[in-house]
Design a protein around this motif. Structure first.
Motif, PDB file in Angstrom:
ATOM      1  N   MET A 152       0.891  -1.153   0.000  1.00 19.48           N
ATOM      2  CA  MET A 152       0.000   0.000   0.000  1.00 19.48           C
ATOM      3  C   MET A 152       0.929   1.202   0.000  1.00 19.48           C
ATOM      4  O   MET A 152       1.731   1.354   0.914  1.00 19.48           O
ATOM      5  CB  MET A 152      -0.876   0.010   1.249  1.00 19.48           C
ATOM      6  CG  MET A 152      -1.809  -1.139   1.347  1.00 19.48           C
ATOM      7  SD  MET A 152      -2.664  -1.106   2.929  1.00 19.48           S
ATOM      8  CE  MET A 152      -3.600  -2.611   2.796  1.00 19.48           C
ATOM      9  N   VAL A 153       0.829   2.018  -1.004  1.00 18.64           N
ATOM     10  CA  VAL A 153       1.724   3.168  -1.120  1.00 18.64           C
ATOM     11  C   VAL A 153       0.912   4.442  -0.924  1.00 18.64           C
ATOM     12  O   VAL A 153      -0.099   4.653  -1.605  1.00 18.64           O
ATOM     13  CB  VAL A 153       2.446   3.182  -2.486  1.00 18.64           C
ATOM     14  CG1 VAL A 153       3.400   4.368  -2.559  1.00 18.64           C
ATOM     15  CG2 VAL A 153       3.187   1.879  -2.724  1.00 18.64           C
ATOM     16  N   PHE A 154       1.356   5.265   0.011  1.00 15.65           N
ATOM     17  CA  PHE A 154       0.709   6.536   0.313  1.00 15.65           C
ATOM     18  C   PHE A 154       1.644   7.659  -0.105  1.00 15.65           C
ATOM     19  O   PHE A 154       2.825   7.642   0.234  1.00 15.65           O
ATOM     20  CB  PHE A 154       0.423   6.663   1.814  1.00 15.65           C
ATOM     21  CG  PHE A 154      -0.556   5.650   2.333  1.00 15.65           C
ATOM     22  CD1 PHE A 154      -1.898   5.957   2.410  1.00 15.65           C
ATOM     23  CD2 PHE A 154      -0.130   4.401   2.750  1.00 15.65           C
ATOM     24  CE1 PHE A 154      -2.810   5.022   2.906  1.00 15.65           C
ATOM     25  CE2 PHE A 154      -1.022   3.457   3.248  1.00 15.65           C
ATOM     26  CZ  PHE A 154      -2.373   3.769   3.319  1.00 15.65           C
ATOM     27  N   VAL A 155       1.113   8.636  -0.830  1.00 16.31           N
ATOM     28  CA  VAL A 155       1.880   9.812  -1.227  1.00 16.31           C
ATOM     29  C   VAL A 155       1.142  11.038  -0.708  1.00 16.31           C
ATOM     30  O   VAL A 155      -0.010  11.267  -1.066  1.00 16.31           O
ATOM     31  CB  VAL A 155       2.048   9.894  -2.760  1.00 16.31           C
ATOM     32  CG1 VAL A 155       2.804  11.149  -3.147  1.00 16.31           C
ATOM     33  CG2 VAL A 155       2.755   8.656  -3.290  1.00 16.31           C
ATOM     34  N   LYS A 156       1.813  11.791   0.152  1.00 16.38           N
ATOM     35  CA  LYS A 156       1.214  12.977   0.782  1.00 16.38           C
ATOM     36  C   LYS A 156      -0.122  12.643   1.444  1.00 16.38           C
ATOM     37  O   LYS A 156      -1.085  13.382   1.360  1.00 16.38           O
ATOM     38  CB  LYS A 156       1.032  14.092  -0.241  1.00 16.38           C
ATOM     39  CG  LYS A 156       2.308  14.647  -0.815  1.00 16.38           C
ATOM     40  CD  LYS A 156       3.013  15.521   0.197  1.00 16.38           C
ATOM     41  CE  LYS A 156       4.252  16.119  -0.414  1.00 16.38           C
ATOM     42  NZ  LYS A 156       4.478  17.472  -0.061  1.00 16.38           N
ATOM     43  N   GLY A 157      -0.175  11.466   2.075  1.00 13.03           N
ATOM     44  CA  GLY A 157      -1.367  11.071   2.804  1.00 13.03           C
ATOM     45  C   GLY A 157      -2.445  10.422   1.972  1.00 13.03           C
ATOM     46  O   GLY A 157      -3.501  10.085   2.478  1.00 13.03           O
ATOM     47  N   VAL A 158      -2.217  10.236   0.683  1.00  9.82           N
ATOM     48  CA  VAL A 158      -3.221   9.673  -0.213  1.00  9.82           C
ATOM     49  C   VAL A 158      -2.773   8.289  -0.663  1.00  9.82           C
ATOM     50  O   VAL A 158      -1.649   8.123  -1.138  1.00  9.82           O
ATOM     51  CB  VAL A 158      -3.427  10.589  -1.448  1.00  9.82           C
ATOM     52  CG1 VAL A 158      -4.397   9.961  -2.430  1.00  9.82           C
ATOM     53  CG2 VAL A 158      -3.922  11.957  -1.020  1.00  9.82           C
ATOM     54  N   LEU A 159      -3.648   7.305  -0.525  1.00 14.06           N
ATOM     55  CA  LEU A 159      -3.356   5.969  -1.013  1.00 14.06           C
ATOM     56  C   LEU A 159      -3.376   6.002  -2.535  1.00 14.06           C
ATOM     57  O   LEU A 159      -4.395   6.342  -3.148  1.00 14.06           O
ATOM     58  CB  LEU A 159      -4.390   4.966  -0.498  1.00 14.06           C
ATOM     59  CG  LEU A 159      -4.270   3.527  -1.000  1.00 14.06           C
ATOM     60  CD1 LEU A 159      -2.962   2.887  -0.537  1.00 14.06           C
ATOM     61  CD2 LEU A 159      -5.456   2.698  -0.533  1.00 14.06           C
ATOM     62  N   VAL A 160      -2.228   5.675  -3.155  1.00 13.44           N
ATOM     63  CA  VAL A 160      -2.135   5.708  -4.624  1.00 13.44           C
ATOM     64  C   VAL A 160      -2.146   4.318  -5.227  1.00 13.44           C
ATOM     65  O   VAL A 160      -2.155   4.179  -6.446  1.00 13.44           O
ATOM     66  CB  VAL A 160      -0.890   6.494  -5.104  1.00 13.44           C
ATOM     67  CG1 VAL A 160      -0.983   7.949  -4.683  1.00 13.44           C
ATOM     68  CG2 VAL A 160       0.395   5.852  -4.627  1.00 13.44           C
ATOM     69  N   GLY A 161      -2.128   3.274  -4.420  1.00 13.26           N
ATOM     70  CA  GLY A 161      -2.201   1.917  -4.929  1.00 13.26           C
ATOM     71  C   GLY A 161      -1.004   1.084  -4.546  1.00 13.26           C
ATOM     72  O   GLY A 161      -0.410   1.264  -3.490  1.00 13.26           O
TER      73      GLY A 161
END
Length: 189
Positions: A93-102
C-alpha cells in the motif's frame, strides 16, 4: 466513491467496541507514518511487490518510509485490519502525501506519467487530479460538511468535482465545484 461498508445500525451494540478497536494499533502506526513522511510504503516480507515498489521509488530518486508487517506465515490478521481500513486488497500500500495511490504497478505508472512529481509538489490535503481522473483530497474521514468546505477552500483551484457522503445513516451527498473566484455549488441527495 462511496465504499460499501456494513452500516453501524446493522451491527449489534455489544460488538461495536470490539470492531472499532480491532488491531487499531497497526492502523495508528501507519497513520502516524503517513503524517510524518511524504511517501510511505506498507508491505510484508517474502512478497516481491513491495520490493518492486521500493525499487521504482529509489530509481526515481523519491525518498520513502517503509513499514513491514510479517510474512506469508504470520501476522495476516494484523495486515487484514489494514486492508479493511484502506479497502486496498493487496500489498504494498503506497501513500503519497497522505493519499493511497495503490500498489507497485500503480506507483510505476505514476512515476512514468510524471504524476508522482505532481503529487509530491503539492501540499498535504491539496486536491490533485491524478491520471485515473479521480480527484483526491485526504485519506482521512471528514466529520462534517463544514470541515469539508474548509479543507476544499484551502485546496488549489485545480479542484473540479469532489463527491462526499456525510454518513451512511443520513445519506447526504455534497458536491462542490470551484472556479478562480471560489464560487461554491452544493446539492443534497
Amino acid at each position: 466513491m462511496p465504499r460499501t461498508i456494513l452500516d453501524e445500525a446493522h451491527i449489534h451494540p455489544a460488538i461495536r467496541e470490539k470492531i472499532s478497536t480491532h488491531h487499531h494499533d497497526i492502523i495508528d502506526e501507519v497513520r502516524m507514518a503517513i503524517e510524518k513522511h511524504a511517501v510511505v510504503v506498507v508491505g510484508m516480507s517474502q512478497n516481491p511487490m513491495p520490493k518492486k515498489a521500493r525499487k521504482a521509488l529509489d530509481a526515481a530518486g523519491t525518498a520513502h518510509h517503509y513499514l513491514e508487517y510479517g510474512s506469508y506465515f504470520n501476522s495476516w490478521r494484523r495486515r487484514n485490519a489494514l486492508k479493511m481500513w484502506t479497502g486496498w486488497p493487496t500489498f504494498p500500500m503506497v501513500f503519497v502525501k497522505g493519499v493511497l495511490v495503490g500498489g507497485a504497478d500503480d506507483v510505476a505508472k505514476l512515476i512514468a506519467s510524471g504524476e508522482m512529481k505532481k503529487l509530491l509538489a503539492c501540499r498535504k490535503f491539496e486536491a490533485v487530479e491524478v491520471s485515473c481522473g479521480v480527484h483526491l483530497l485526504t485519506p482521512f474521514h471528514i466529520v462534517s460538511p463544514d470541515m469539508f468546505r474548509g479543507l476544499i477552500f484551502i485546496a488549489t483551484q485545480r479542484v473540479t468535482k469532489i463527491g462526499y457522503r456525510h454518513s451512511p445513516v443520513q445519506q447526504v451527498s455534497w458536491k462542490y465545484q470551484t472556479t478562480k473566484h471560489k464560487r461554491w455549488r452544493g446539492s443534497t441527495a
